[in-house]
Design an enzyme around this catalytic site. Structure first.
Site, mmCIF file in Angstrom:
data_model
loop_
_atom_site.group_PDB
_atom_site.id
_atom_site.type_symbol
_atom_site.label_atom_id
_atom_site.label_comp_id
_atom_site.label_asym_id
_atom_site.label_seq_id
_atom_site.Cartn_x
_atom_site.Cartn_y
_atom_site.Cartn_z
ATOM 1 C CB CYS A 2 46.361 36.364 26.472
ATOM 2 S SG CYS A 2 46.548 36.596 24.779
ATOM 3 N NE ARG A 27 42.370 34.302 30.367
ATOM 4 C CZ ARG A 27 41.278 34.939 30.564
ATOM 5 N NH1 ARG A 27 40.173 34.223 31.569
ATOM 6 N NH2 ARG A 27 40.780 36.182 30.121
ATOM 7 C CD1 TRP A 76 43.509 31.299 21.477
ATOM 8 C CD2 TRP A 76 42.883 33.260 20.707
ATOM 9 N NE1 TRP A 76 42.393 31.221 20.297
ATOM 10 C CE2 TRP A 76 42.170 32.482 20.012
ATOM 11 C CE3 TRP A 76 42.531 34.590 20.589
ATOM 12 C CZ2 TRP A 76 41.379 32.884 18.841
ATOM 13 C CZ3 TRP A 76 41.457 35.155 19.530
ATOM 14 C CH2 TRP A 76 41.058 33.935 18.747
ATOM 15 C CG ASN A 103 43.654 39.016 27.863
ATOM 16 O OD1 ASN A 103 43.465 38.683 26.805
ATOM 17 N ND2 ASN A 103 42.869 39.093 29.003
ATOM 18 N N GLY A 104 44.238 41.087 25.149
ATOM 19 C CA GLY A 104 43.570 41.987 24.715
ATOM 20 C C GLY A 104 43.863 42.562 23.278
ATOM 21 C CD GLU A 487 27.305 21.260 24.202
ATOM 22 O OE1 GLU A 487 27.441 22.304 23.491
ATOM 23 O OE2 GLU A 487 28.379 20.939 25.084
ATOM 24 C CE LYS A 491 30.938 20.303 25.112
ATOM 25 N NZ LYS A 491 30.816 21.627 24.443
ATOM 26 C CD GLU A 494 34.157 22.570 21.787
ATOM 27 O OE1 GLU A 494 34.955 23.786 22.297
ATOM 28 O OE2 GLU A 494 33.207 22.422 22.657
ATOM 29 C CG HIS A 510 11.043 21.178 6.007
ATOM 30 N ND1 HIS A 510 10.049 21.590 5.059
ATOM 31 C CD2 HIS A 510 10.715 20.641 7.327
ATOM 32 C CE1 HIS A 510 9.045 21.244 5.990
ATOM 33 N NE2 HIS A 510 9.478 20.768 7.193
ATOM 34 C CE LYS A 613 36.449 26.433 30.344
ATOM 35 N NZ LYS A 613 35.522 25.646 29.569
HETATM 36 C C1 F6R Z 1 32.066 25.155 24.094
HETATM 37 C C2 F6R Z 1 32.530 26.088 24.576
HETATM 38 C C3 F6R Z 1 31.994 27.285 24.057
HETATM 39 C C4 F6R Z 1 31.589 28.697 25.348
HETATM 40 C C5 F6R Z 1 31.450 29.854 24.691
HETATM 41 C C6 F6R Z 1 30.949 30.761 25.759
HETATM 42 O O1 F6R Z 1 32.711 23.741 24.340
HETATM 43 O O2 F6R Z 1 33.055 26.225 25.719
HETATM 44 O O3 F6R Z 1 31.151 27.431 23.045
HETATM 45 O O4 F6R Z 1 30.475 27.776 25.787
HETATM 46 O O5 F6R Z 1 32.644 30.361 24.242
HETATM 47 O O6 F6R Z 1 31.760 30.940 26.898
HETATM 48 P P1 F6R Z 1 31.222 31.609 28.062
HETATM 49 O O7 F6R Z 1 30.150 30.672 28.749
HETATM 50 O O8 F6R Z 1 32.660 31.650 29.009
HETATM 51 O O9 F6R Z 1 30.793 32.982 27.995
#
Ligand code: F6R
Length: 618
Positions: A2, A27, A76, A103-104, A487, A491, A494, A510, A613
């Site tokens: 949030c 967020r 969120w 938030n929380g 990675e 990507k 998500e 394996h 995020k």
């Molecule tokens: C994926 C992504 C997430 C963050 C993860 C950690 O694209 O952005 O996997 O890397 O949630 O977030 P931070 O770096 O803010 O701790």
């Protein structure tokens, strides 16, 4: 998660709140809402499920009065579905004159709710947050003072919270508190701001104060007071935000993600700036919290991080071990502290986090500190909790990253990992200084090479667009190419919501090779053939094995690798560099590939479903 914003001052409160929410929408974007108090003293609230645009449309239809004080929230969802009713703000008490955003997670909300229900309070949402609104309203009725009422309630709440409250009967003040969730104050001239992070108000002021754990903020247009939960005054420490407000706007790009991919030469250059001298030597003044003695005595480094940041840690591991010969292990933050890890005073815990607010990573670092380790943070957000709580911080200067999927923060984190590796190596002096300087000089050339990769992204974009119908894409890599493969798969999951997995190429035989069937797309990160110890021939063999079983291969290889073209349907070339540094380059086409595939499917690349995020819940 949030996003939270608060404003008191002469500007158009609604504009400040909506602008702040726009910058904080990363967020969470399940619903949004605002409350303002008009100069005639009326509290008014608008809230709507869905993205911020829905709230803006609602306000256009039912305008809000001009106001000098207000609070805003982008959600969120945790407790309760993303509906209009569950959207914040929540009104408290029978008077319905008190408005609260949160938030929380309030962990003891069920018990508190039962107490309120028994006393005759009725609820209009399924959220945990509404409990706090009613409790504060009830206390306010007793004392007639918002700060007293608020202080009496926050100590009863368990869990994580940033809470902001305004009340019609005390219309000049926002009262706020934080425990295990972020809150930053923005200082203006005759106006003040609150935000989940500085992005909420950086457009208006760069003067900020980050609020500590278990502290209450009393914010008026001309004054800011901070107290601890037990009522003691807190000394305020101001800092200057170095983010440029324009960096948090799309600036003509189709999406924040597209812009942030293009920002990467700058993000890498800014992260190196002032830390890497032209002779290739490294100077990390931020690490003053760690003495050379501490470094010499180190027995082990544990990197804690989540998601993309953990892949930055995986890449850093290869470099740090190779250059400094200090053993490194990389742990997902949420797994780390629950398995009784071995930590001594000679353990350095490196916590990597773009936001610096990821709850899992914060809890891991707190655990490490309690058990005697030193903590070094690699963080992109000034004033973030992680930075405050660590012994030393290397800031990645990627600027605000708004798209939910991390791009430029990752390449900046990888860059910081190399700087850390070279710095540790220079102190441990196992590898000759001249060799470290040679590596440092090559690192200095990375921003230019990143620019070359960005200029040549058309092919990755075309391939992503053409593959919009793919049901599954696999990614293979070895050595530093392995975390890059992971990675690339993350990507795609998500952003495009399709099955994607990254494997160490050597692991294929394996088990995972059974996944290969006719037409299966596989992206392979091919190591440099120039390295004496190169795994290039082995990866070429892996490619042949999967092609023999029908795979369609997209290879990411370095320029001048003449062999690879005959083994792959498509090759995306990146400039040559020191092989350990290659992830900064090879990861970029994978970002663009996922962006293009997601766009071709008509999906929202900046705000993929179910995500936020900054993950501030465990
Ligand atoms: C994926 C992504 C997430 C963050 C993860 C950690 O694209 O952005 O996997 O890397 O949630 O977030 P931070 O770096 O803010 O701790």
């Amino acid at each position: 998660m949030c996003g939270i914003v608060g404003y008191v001052g002469p500007k158009s409160t609604l504009e400040v709140l909506i602008g702040g929410l726009r910058r904080l929408e990363y967020r969470g974007y399940d619903s949004a809402g605002v409350s303002v108090i008009s100069p005639s003293g009326h509290l008014e609230t608008r809230k709507k499920a869905g993205k911020l645009g829905n709230l803006v449309a609602e306000i256009e239809e039912h305008p809000l009065p001009v106001a000098n004080i207000g609070i805003g929230h982008t959600r969120w969802a945790t407790h309760g579905a993303p509906t209009d009713g569950n959207a914040h703000p929540h009104l408290g008490g029978k008077r319905q004159k008190l408005s609260l955003i949160h938030n929380g997670i309030i962990e003891n909300f069920a018990e508190l709710k039962a107490e309120l229900v028994a006393a005759g309070t009725s609820f209009s949402s399924e959220t945990d947050s509404e409990v706090a609104a009613h409790l504060i309203a009830r206390e306010f009725e007793k004392s007639g003072d918002l700060v007293t009422a608020f202080s009496a309630v926050v100590v009863r709440l368990h869990g994580a919270f940033t809470i902001l409250v305004i009340d019609e009967d005390q219309p000049d003040v926002i009262v706020a508190a934080r425990r295990n969730a972020p809150l930053v104050i923005g200082l203006g001239d005759g106006e003040n701001f609150l935000g989940s992070d500085v992005a909420a108000f950086v457009e208006h002021t760069k003067r900020a104060i980050s609020v500590g754990q278990d502290e209450i903020v009393i914010l008026r247009a001309n004054s800011v007071e901070v107290r601890s939960f037990d009522g003691k005054p807190v000394q305020l420490e101001e800092f200057t935000v170095d983010w440029d407000a324009s960096a948090a706007s799309k600036g003509g790009w189709s999406s924040f993600m597209a812009k942030e991919i293009a920002d990467q030469p700058q993000a890498v250059a800014d992260t190196l700036m002032g830390r890497l001298n032209s002779d290739g030597s490294v100077h990390l003044s931020e690490t003053d919290g760690l003495s050379h003695e501490d470094i010499k005595n180190l027995e082990r480094i544990i990197i804690v991080a989540c998601g993309t940041a953990a892949y930055a840690g995986d890449i850093a591991k290869y470099a740090i071990e190779k250059w400094s010969r200090i053993p490194v292990q990389v742990e997902l933050s949420h797994e780390f502290r629950y398995r009784d890890p071995i930590i001594t005073k000679n353990t350095l815990v490196v916590a990597i986090s773009q936001s610096g607010e990821t709850m899992d990573t914060l809890m891991a670092t707190r655990y490490a500190k309690e058990h005697g380790a030193k903590v070094l943070a690699v963080c992109n957000t000034q004033g973030a909790t992680l930075a405050r709580e660590s012994d030393a911080v290397i800031y990645t200067h990627a600027g605000p990253e708004v798209a939910v999927a991390s791009t430029k923060a990752l390449t900046a984190q990888i860059t910081a990992g190399y700087l850390l590796g070279l710095w540790l190596a220079s102190i441990r002096a196992v590898v000759p200084a001249a060799e470290l300087k040679r590596l440092g000089k090559d690192l200095l050339k990375m921003p230019g090479r990143v620019s070359q990769v960005i200029a040549g992204l058309k092919q990755a974009e075309r391939l992503g667009t053409e593959m919009a119908d793919a049901k599954s894409v696999l990614f293979l890599g070895r050595n530093v190419g392995f975390p890059v493969a992971m990675e690339g798969a993350l990507k795609l999951k998500e952003l495009a919501y399709i099955h994607a997995e990254g494997f160490a190429a050597g692991e294929l035989k394996h088990g995972p090779i059974a996944l290969i069937e006719e037409g299966q797309p596989v992206v392979v990160i091919v190591p440099s053939p120039r390295d004496e110890e190169s795994l290039h021939p082995k990866v070429i063999s892996n490619i042949q094995e999967i092609r023999a079983r029908g795979a369609k291969v997209i290879a990411i290889a370095e320029e001048g690798d003449d062999q690879v073209a005959s083994y792959a349907e498509n090759v995306i070339y990146v400039p040559q560099c020191e092989p350990l540094l290659a992830p900064i380059l090879t990861v970029i086409p994978l970002q663009t590939f996922a962006l293009a595939l997601s766009t071709a499917k008509g999906l929202d690349v900046d705000q993929p479903r179910n995500l936020a995020k900054s993950v501030t819940v465990e």
